[in-house]
Scaffold this active site. Structure first.
Site, PDB file in Angstrom:
ATOM      1  N   TRP A  70      47.122  44.122  34.450  1.00 18.04           N
ATOM      2  CA  TRP A  70      47.793  42.993  33.805  1.00 18.04           C
ATOM      3  C   TRP A  70      48.323  43.469  32.456  1.00 18.04           C
ATOM      4  CZ3 TRP A  70      45.128  39.179  30.229  1.00 18.04           C
ATOM      5  CH2 TRP A  70      45.957  38.076  29.947  1.00 18.04           C
TER       6      TRP A  70
ATOM      7  N   ASP B 158      36.914  40.635  34.267  1.00 15.08           N
ATOM      8  CA  ASP B 158      37.941  39.604  34.091  1.00 15.08           C
ATOM      9  C   ASP B 158      38.115  38.875  35.423  1.00 15.08           C
ATOM     10  OD1 ASP B 158      40.056  38.026  33.393  1.00 15.08           O
ATOM     11  OD2 ASP B 158      41.447  39.666  32.959  1.00 15.08           O
TER      12      ASP B 158
ATOM     13  N   LYS C 294      44.655  29.411  37.202  1.00 15.14           N
ATOM     14  CA  LYS C 294      45.161  29.510  38.565  1.00 15.14           C
ATOM     15  C   LYS C 294      44.392  28.612  39.523  1.00 15.14           C
ATOM     16  CE  LYS C 294      48.080  32.842  37.465  1.00 15.14           C
ATOM     17  NZ  LYS C 294      47.730  33.141  36.063  1.00 15.14           N
TER      18      LYS C 294
END
Length: 396
Positions: free
Chosen positions: A132, A212, A247
């Site tokens: 990311w 994460d 999300k």
């Protein structure tokens, strides 16, 4: 003095959003923005969130400050889904050793994790690439050394041996940052056996795990997607877990996240949390409350919890269907689309050059990141055939 500041390069993804919006073509395809989309291309508010927000409006009696730790009801309600209720109970693997706090999205959680790791003495963080993009930006801004390593193979599969080598070779004062599931941008996931090997490697390593977990529920299911986090935390004395609800609750603009810390002993948590609170206070003072409060209401109401989990199942199923349809296209020139079927979550990487990506945009109205990352959820029954046809024209 301000006129001495050099101009920074614009964020490539934000620029892509503007280009897509100004494109008049009706058959254009947006594979850039990392949000879930339905089969008709919408990103709706969850019905469970709508119901929770209505209740929040009716019942909330104050907008007073909550403190830098945020809504602890929200933080605690998430914990059984992340860590497993059995692990948190008396006699569990990490009973009494985990505390958390609310953050502004998963980005805030990662930022806080990196900052407290540095304060604790970490000088280097190992990070697999590609990753990311904001991970590298955060490490740079916090002035921590980012030690990059390749963690995926050319065929779109995970290179677990590379990951294990990094963990085993890490020294005291170093951390290893891993995605918990549905890796952004590759879509790769570790199997349970691979996670067990990773956990065992951490158990024998001096490295601090930073995990994460931004897409729980979008891969194989809530428990399956948390397997890696639970395995690692069961094997190590301490760890940091950054969590995002953006999300899996569709709370993108409300910035809903949390950071959890696993301490070696319960008695150490107070000092650790005091450092986290001080860092949060100097960064954003207090996190925004509305989104976290809505999530708390959902998780404390069995009917709303079921509604949310049903909506999440629908999302996960649609993403899986799109991946299967893309994989059915097989080999297109040098592109092996079958890899998409064994990956999870919103993202995958296509081995395309920057010039090819520009050609897709200009000639076919296909908008995707310059890295080759695509948002799989941007594909649907009305545009998959066009996308595959564009790829065949480009490289077939």
């Amino acid at each position: 003095m301000l006129n001495q500041l050099p101009a920074q390069s614009p964020d490539a993804l934000l620029a892509l959003i503007k280009m897509y919006a100004s494109d008049p073509r009706t058959d254009k395809i947006d594979l850039g923005v990392g949000v879930y989309r339905t089969d008709d291309g919408a990103t709706p508010v969850f019905a469970a969130i709508k119901a929770a927000e209505a209740r929040l409006v009716a019942e909330q009696d104050s907008k007073s400050y909550l403190g830098p730790e945020g809504d602890l009801g929200f933080v605690n309600a998430l914990m059984p889904y992340i860590f497993g209720p059995g692990n948190l109970e008396d006699g569990g693997a990490y009973h009494g050793r985990i505390e958390g706090m609310q953050t502004p999205g998963g980005t805030g959680a990662v930022r806080l994790a990196v900052a407290v790791a540095k304060k604790a003495g970490v000088t280097k963080i190992h990070m697999g690439t590609p990753s990311w993009p904001n991970h590298a930006q955060i490490l740079s801004d916090v002035a921590l050394d980012a030690a990059l390593f390749e963690h995926s193979s050319a065929d779109g599969a995970v290179d677990v041996d590379a990951v294990l080598a990094i963990i085993r070779g890490a020294s005291a004062g170093e951390a290893v940052l891993l995605h918990g599931c549905c890796h952004n941008p590759t879509g790769i996931d570790y199997s349970t056996d691979q996670w067990d090997a990773i956990a065992a490697a951490f158990a024998d390593s001096a490295a601090l795990p930073i995990l994460d977990l931004a897409y729980q529920g979008l891969g194989s299911g809530m428990d399956d997607d948390a397997y890696g986090v639970r395995a690692v935390l069961s094997a190590v004395p301490e760890a940091l877990v950054a969590y995002s609800c953006d999300k899996n609750f569709g709370m993108y603009r409300d910035r809903v996240g949390a950071l959890y810390v696993l301490a070696d002993k319960h008695e150490q948590l107070s000092a650790i949390m005091s450092n986290l609170n001080a860092l949060a206070r100097s960064s954003w003072s207090m996190p925004p409350d509305h989104g976290a409060a809505a999530v708390r209401i959902i998780l404390n109401d069995p009917a709303l919890t079921k509604l949310w989990l049903d909506e999440l199942t629908t999302m996960r199923s649609r993403i899986g269907d799109v991946r299967a349809q893309m994989a059915a296209a097989g080999q297109i020139g040098p592109l092996n689309l079958t890899a998409l079927a064994r990956q999870n979550g919103l993202f995958s990487m296509l081995a395309l050059s920057k010039d090819q990506i520009v050609t897709l945009r200009e000639d076919h109205g296909v908008y995707m990141a310059g890295s080759g990352r695509i948002n799989v959820a941007g594909l649907h029954s009305g545009n998959i055939a066009n996308f595959v046809s564009a790829l065949k024209t480009l490289v077939g």
